[in-house]
Design an enzyme around this catalytic site. Structure first.
Site, mmCIF file in Angstrom:
data_model
loop_
_atom_site.group_PDB
_atom_site.id
_atom_site.type_symbol
_atom_site.label_atom_id
_atom_site.label_comp_id
_atom_site.label_asym_id
_atom_site.label_seq_id
_atom_site.Cartn_x
_atom_site.Cartn_y
_atom_site.Cartn_z
ATOM 1 N N GLN A 1 -77.138 -34.498 -47.413
ATOM 2 C CA GLN A 1 -77.828 -36.068 -47.611
ATOM 3 C C GLN A 1 -79.206 -36.149 -46.882
ATOM 4 O O GLN A 1 -78.978 -36.299 -45.508
ATOM 5 C CB GLN A 1 -76.874 -37.087 -47.250
ATOM 6 C CG GLN A 1 -77.585 -38.599 -47.277
ATOM 7 C CD GLN A 1 -76.382 -39.494 -46.887
ATOM 8 O OE1 GLN A 1 -75.598 -39.368 -46.336
ATOM 9 N NE2 GLN A 1 -76.591 -40.904 -47.432
ATOM 10 N N TYR B 1 -81.600 -38.452 -46.269
ATOM 11 C CA TYR B 1 -82.200 -39.800 -45.956
ATOM 12 C C TYR B 1 -82.822 -40.057 -44.676
ATOM 13 O O TYR B 1 -84.226 -40.150 -44.835
ATOM 14 C CB TYR B 1 -81.128 -40.900 -46.046
ATOM 15 C CG TYR B 1 -80.431 -41.225 -47.356
ATOM 16 C CD1 TYR B 1 -80.733 -40.544 -48.429
ATOM 17 C CD2 TYR B 1 -79.588 -42.258 -47.369
ATOM 18 C CE1 TYR B 1 -80.311 -41.017 -49.673
ATOM 19 C CE2 TYR B 1 -79.271 -42.851 -48.653
ATOM 20 C CZ TYR B 1 -79.328 -42.106 -49.962
ATOM 21 O OH TYR B 1 -78.850 -42.690 -50.919
ATOM 22 N N GLU C 1 -70.010 -44.968 -50.043
ATOM 23 C CA GLU C 1 -69.475 -44.237 -48.926
ATOM 24 C C GLU C 1 -68.292 -44.789 -48.456
ATOM 25 O O GLU C 1 -67.912 -45.948 -48.368
ATOM 26 C CB GLU C 1 -70.705 -44.649 -47.640
ATOM 27 C CG GLU C 1 -70.791 -43.688 -46.695
ATOM 28 C CD GLU C 1 -72.209 -43.534 -45.940
ATOM 29 O OE1 GLU C 1 -72.399 -42.534 -45.484
ATOM 30 O OE2 GLU C 1 -72.844 -44.684 -45.725
HETATM 31 C C1 LIG Z 1 -72.842 -37.584 -36.637
HETATM 32 C C2 LIG Z 1 -74.050 -37.887 -37.511
HETATM 33 C C3 LIG Z 1 -74.377 -37.600 -38.914
HETATM 34 C C4 LIG Z 1 -75.361 -38.197 -39.558
HETATM 35 N N1 LIG Z 1 -75.532 -37.510 -40.884
HETATM 36 C C5 LIG Z 1 -76.763 -37.669 -41.508
HETATM 37 C C6 LIG Z 1 -76.957 -37.109 -42.774
HETATM 38 O O1 LIG Z 1 -75.954 -36.248 -43.275
HETATM 39 N N2 LIG Z 1 -77.847 -37.509 -43.434
HETATM 40 C C7 LIG Z 1 -78.814 -38.666 -42.983
HETATM 41 O O2 LIG Z 1 -79.566 -38.909 -43.830
HETATM 42 N N3 LIG Z 1 -78.453 -39.085 -41.941
HETATM 43 C C8 LIG Z 1 -77.384 -38.676 -41.058
HETATM 44 N N4 LIG Z 1 -77.217 -39.359 -39.796
HETATM 45 C C9 LIG Z 1 -78.299 -40.259 -39.289
HETATM 46 C C10 LIG Z 1 -77.478 -41.719 -39.196
HETATM 47 O O3 LIG Z 1 -77.924 -42.327 -40.484
HETATM 48 C C11 LIG Z 1 -78.969 -42.369 -38.425
HETATM 49 O O4 LIG Z 1 -78.553 -41.988 -37.194
HETATM 50 C C12 LIG Z 1 -78.610 -43.840 -38.488
HETATM 51 O O5 LIG Z 1 -78.959 -44.539 -39.462
HETATM 52 C C13 LIG Z 1 -79.449 -44.531 -37.360
HETATM 53 O O6 LIG Z 1 -80.803 -44.257 -37.345
HETATM 54 P P1 LIG Z 1 -81.472 -43.363 -35.995
HETATM 55 O O7 LIG Z 1 -80.887 -42.444 -35.482
HETATM 56 O O8 LIG Z 1 -82.878 -43.335 -36.343
HETATM 57 O O9 LIG Z 1 -81.715 -44.523 -35.062
HETATM 58 P P2 LIG Z 1 -82.678 -45.848 -35.029
HETATM 59 O O10 LIG Z 1 -82.663 -46.466 -36.478
HETATM 60 O O11 LIG Z 1 -83.762 -45.479 -34.559
HETATM 61 O O12 LIG Z 1 -81.947 -46.811 -33.751
HETATM 62 C C14 LIG Z 1 -81.815 -46.502 -32.546
HETATM 63 C C15 LIG Z 1 -81.033 -47.826 -31.779
HETATM 64 O O13 LIG Z 1 -81.870 -49.028 -32.194
HETATM 65 C C16 LIG Z 1 -80.942 -49.800 -32.850
HETATM 66 N N5 LIG Z 1 -81.584 -50.583 -33.957
HETATM 67 C C17 LIG Z 1 -82.310 -50.150 -34.844
HETATM 68 N N6 LIG Z 1 -82.551 -51.433 -35.649
HETATM 69 C C18 LIG Z 1 -82.167 -52.232 -35.069
HETATM 70 C C19 LIG Z 1 -82.429 -53.691 -35.436
HETATM 71 N N7 LIG Z 1 -83.136 -53.867 -36.352
HETATM 72 N N8 LIG Z 1 -81.736 -54.691 -34.484
HETATM 73 C C20 LIG Z 1 -81.048 -54.182 -33.632
HETATM 74 N N9 LIG Z 1 -81.052 -52.958 -33.373
HETATM 75 C C21 LIG Z 1 -81.492 -52.020 -33.692
HETATM 76 C C22 LIG Z 1 -79.731 -49.019 -33.389
HETATM 77 O O14 LIG Z 1 -78.807 -49.528 -33.734
HETATM 78 C C23 LIG Z 1 -79.654 -47.823 -32.426
HETATM 79 O O15 LIG Z 1 -78.792 -48.215 -31.520
HETATM 80 C C24 LIG Z 1 -76.392 -38.857 -38.986
HETATM 81 C C25 LIG Z 1 -76.015 -39.639 -37.901
HETATM 82 C C26 LIG Z 1 -75.164 -38.797 -36.940
HETATM 83 C C27 LIG Z 1 -74.927 -39.686 -35.711
#
Ligand SMILES: Cc1cc2nc3c(=O)[nH]c(=O)nc-3n(C[C@H](O)[C@H](O)[C@H](O)COP(=O)(O)OP(=O)(O)OC[C@H]3O[C@@H](n4cnc5c(N)ncnc54)[C@H](O)[C@@H]3O)c2cc1C
Length: 401
Positions: A131, A133, A249
């Site tokens: 995926q 995204y 999902e």
């Molecule tokens: C084990 C694992 C597998 C994954 N597998 C995939 C995959 O196969 N494909 C894929 O596309 N993605 C994958 N992901 C990514 C996952 O979807 C993202 O990590 C998730 O969407 C969070 O985005 P980010 O890591 O960029 O954190 P950010 O969005 O940068 O967030 C950082 C912190 O800020 C907080 N935050 C963000 N926005 C807000 C808000 N508006 N208000 C308050 N707090 C906020 C978050 O909760 C977090 O604590 C995976 C992640 C993990 C951990």
């Protein structure tokens, strides 16, 4: 509300249980329990062979309609299948992203040609999917996707970067959310593309995780190409497809997940008995609390299932999915913390019998469960959904983060 299963469902449960009991013997006997969260590196080839064995006997894609090669099982029976799969301690499947996310998305949004091309190899576990995204600047804020794709003759040409891409290192294809209308903003002008990974323009770089494994990756696109007709939905209308996919999902596998949690908790109680930690009243209290929490989650999941199969989807508007995610993710993290406390100082030691440094299953559970409150929508994002969409609280000011 009826939380019991029908006669036919009980017979189906027995059929699944017997089949798994019989087939998880012989060459597959050693696979039980392998490949769970934080342990995806375990027996990958053997698990793929097991998945193909499941496929050969019609036990993949069990919820897909029969005309698309599935079993067309009812929601109840899909849940039963996942529960029994977890109860048998069968190995983690290698193609859940194709089976549970992309397949249903192609069935809902794909062309007949796309369905004919991609559904059979997903069902047969011949082509594995990942995926695409998340990006460095687009995780919770997915509409900020910057990966671009442009038309060049009869192809799309993709440039950009994805990150945290689970399973990309052993997948054949990736579904990519990319910006196809230059200058477009937010969720406008995005397209949902199907891109082969095995090509020069794609570079997959594993990311080492806290557990020492590399379940996810960075994926770089530098002039990567895919056929013009491999866009799902209309070009520029990929946001709706991408959100439709997220709607698939978890769903029916939640009750199976509860069976897996129960196995972990039972094993932890057994460990506490064995090492004497059960005599500690505080640990005993926490173990009992975990049991209560698990039962509440299980009954709540059953209630949700009963409501949906009974035609009542009112709980969806009450934020049921966000509440369930918040509760199970935190429960599972607490279980990992409890496991470390039950182990005491032994929790600091790597696997004692290995010659190389290797984490125990409890250490992996503890470390990997840190991710539970991030993937599938982080805790903060779930709380925002509940606050804004369910409780009607004022929306978060722009740029508040
Ligand atoms: C084990 C694992 C597998 C994954 N597998 C995939 C995959 O196969 N494909 C894929 O596309 N993605 C994958 N992901 C990514 C996952 O979807 C993202 O990590 C998730 O969407 C969070 O985005 P980010 O890591 O960029 O954190 P950010 O969005 O940068 O967030 C950082 C912190 O800020 C907080 N935050 C963000 N926005 C807000 C808000 N508006 N208000 C308050 N707090 C906020 C978050 O909760 C977090 O604590 C995976 C992640 C993990 C951990």
């Amino acid at each position: 509300m009826d939380l019991t299963y029908s006669e036919a469902d009980r017979a189906f449960r027995a059929e699944v249980r017997d089949w798994l009991e019989e087939h998880l013997g012989g060459e597959f006997a050693g696979l039980r329990g392998l490949g769970g969260a934080g342990r995806d590196h375990e027996a990958l080839d053997e698990r793929r062979a097991w998945n193909r064995h499941l496929a050969a006997h019609g036990w993949t894609c069990v919820g897909w309609p029969e005309e698309h090669g599935g079993r067309g099982l009812s929601l109840d029976q899909q849940v039963i299948f996942h529960e029994e799969y977890a109860r048998a301690d069968a190995p983690a499947r290698v193609n859940h992203l194709g089976e549970e996310l992309l397949g249903p998305t192609l069935i809902a949004f794909g062309t007949p040609e796309q369905q004919a091309r991609f559904l059979p190899p997903i069902r047969a576990v011949e082509e594995l999917w990942c995926q695409g995204y998340s990006e460095p600047g687009a995780g919770s804020d997915l509409a900020n996707v910057q990966t671009r794709a442009r038309r060049d003759g009869d192809a799309w040409v993709v440039d950009g970067q994805k990150v945290w891409t689970s399973n990309a290192h052993f997948s054949d294809w990736i579904f990519v959310l990319a910006r196809t209308e230059p200058g477009s903003q937010r969720h406008h002008g995005l397209s949902f593309l199907l891109v082969p990974l095995d090509q020069e323009g794609v570079d997959v770089r594993p990311i080492e995780q806290l557990t020492g494994g590399s379940e996810f990756n960075e994926v770089f696109f530098d002039g990567a190409r895919t056929d013009a007709d491999l866009v799902v939905g209309e070009p520029g209308a990929g946001w709706g497809v991408a959100m439709g996919l997220l709607g698939f999902e978890r769903g029916v596998s939640v009750l199976g997940q509860m069976v897996g949690f129960r196995r972990e908790l039972d094993a932890l109680v057994a460990l506490a008995r064995e090492n004497g930690a059960i005599e500690d009243p505080v640990l005993r209290d926490r173990l009992a609390g975990a049991k209560v929490g698990l039962e509440v989650m299980r009954l709540n999941a059953l209630r949700g299932l009963s409501a949906v199969t009974g035609g009542d989807d009112s709980s969806a508007g009450g934020g049921a999915a966000s509440i369930a995610k918040l509760v199970w993710a935190r429960w599972h993290q607490r279980l990992g913390e409890l496991a470390m406390d039950v182990l005491g100082p032994a929790g600091l030691l790597a696997r004692p019998d290995g010659t190389a440094y290797d984490l125990t299953e409890w250490q992996r559970l503890y470390l990997f469960s840190r991710a539970d409150t991030i993937y599938g929508g982080s805790d903060e994002v779930q709380r925002n959904i509940l606050a804004e969409r369910v409780l009607g609280l004022p929306r978060e000011p722009k740029g508040a983060r």
